[in-house]
Design an enzyme around this catalytic site. Sequence first.
Site, short mmCIF file in Angstrom:
data_model
loop_
_atom_site.label_atom_id
_atom_site.label_comp_id
_atom_site.label_asym_id
_atom_site.label_seq_id
_atom_site.Cartn_x
_atom_site.Cartn_y
_atom_site.Cartn_z
N PHE A 171 19.27 13.18 12.72
CA PHE A 171 17.88 13.36 13.49
C PHE A 171 18.49 14.81 14.34
O PHE A 171 19.61 14.75 14.80
CB PHE A 171 18.09 12.07 14.62
N ILE A 192 17.69 2.29 18.32
CA ILE A 192 18.82 1.72 17.47
C ILE A 192 20.23 2.33 18.12
O ILE A 192 20.04 3.10 18.96
CB ILE A 192 18.61 2.58 16.08
N TYR A 245 12.02 14.77 18.31
CA TYR A 245 12.89 14.42 17.16
C TYR A 245 12.45 14.62 15.70
O TYR A 245 11.10 14.74 15.66
CB TYR A 245 13.30 12.96 17.18
N TYR A 300 19.44 1.14 10.70
CA TYR A 300 18.77 -0.07 10.22
C TYR A 300 19.24 -1.12 9.08
O TYR A 300 18.76 -1.84 8.67
CB TYR A 300 17.33 0.48 9.58
N PHE A 306 11.20 11.38 7.19
CA PHE A 306 10.95 10.01 7.32
C PHE A 306 10.02 9.76 8.55
O PHE A 306 8.84 9.04 8.67
CB PHE A 306 11.74 8.84 6.96
N ASP A 307 10.17 10.68 9.63
CA ASP A 307 9.34 10.80 10.67
C ASP A 307 9.89 11.95 11.63
O ASP A 307 11.02 12.37 11.61
CB ASP A 307 9.65 9.33 11.67
#
Length: 259
Positions: A251, A208, A180, A234, A190-191
Amino acid sequence: QQETMRIALKSMAAFHALRGGTAAFTATRSFGVRSLVRAPTARFMSSDSGPMPHDDDKMPFYALGVNLARQVGGQTSFNTLLEDEELDLLLEGFSDSMKGTSIQSDQVVLATYGPALNKILQDRTERIVDRVKADGEKFIENFLDCNDDAVKTDSGMVYCEMTEGDGKQPDTSNTVEVHYHGTLTDGTVFDSSVDRGQTISFPLSGVIKGWQEGLAMMKEGGKATLVIPSDLAYGDAGSPGGIPPGATLKFEVELFKVS
């Protein structure tokens, strides 16, 4: 005094981050003395990183201050909530309390001004979250306009298939292996397991809601873009690791295995 601080800290919760790199996964962590400072990664330990503000014998204590600031400031930081003069007052109060040099007791200060602090933080937090949510809604509208294959589900998530899979289709009882790449609506990463060069496996029930719904629409071998509004991600709290309160997330997900 304790109740006053609980109220104030609750208003700050949306901006309080203790851990990086959580992506679509939930995790908790407690900080004791032994785990107060996380070990730096190799890319932050280069000898070319430039000069330090103090000599080597003083830098460990400076590093402690940096770590405390990162824990208290969170992913959005007090730079977003406070003006420069207000930040100076914050640091003055921190210093006076730590050194015991304040002309008034901590208990009296907190009991007298804790409610005002709570209201200021709550009002400013709500304004920021509302703005971030509105930006997310505009991003989803633009994404749909620019991607004919994208569909918006009843929940508000956007699914855009990039590569059709031909294997098993997961549900929340399965464990999945994926790659991902997660970004905010402004493109900030962010990741990313892709950037780390390693896939990750996890129970689909533990992530999530936007991931649960989006992955259930994929098959092994498939790749898709998921645009997830904050209420499926979130929410108003955001997540440590760079996901602001109210943020819509994008994503790119590749599904390798369902088990």
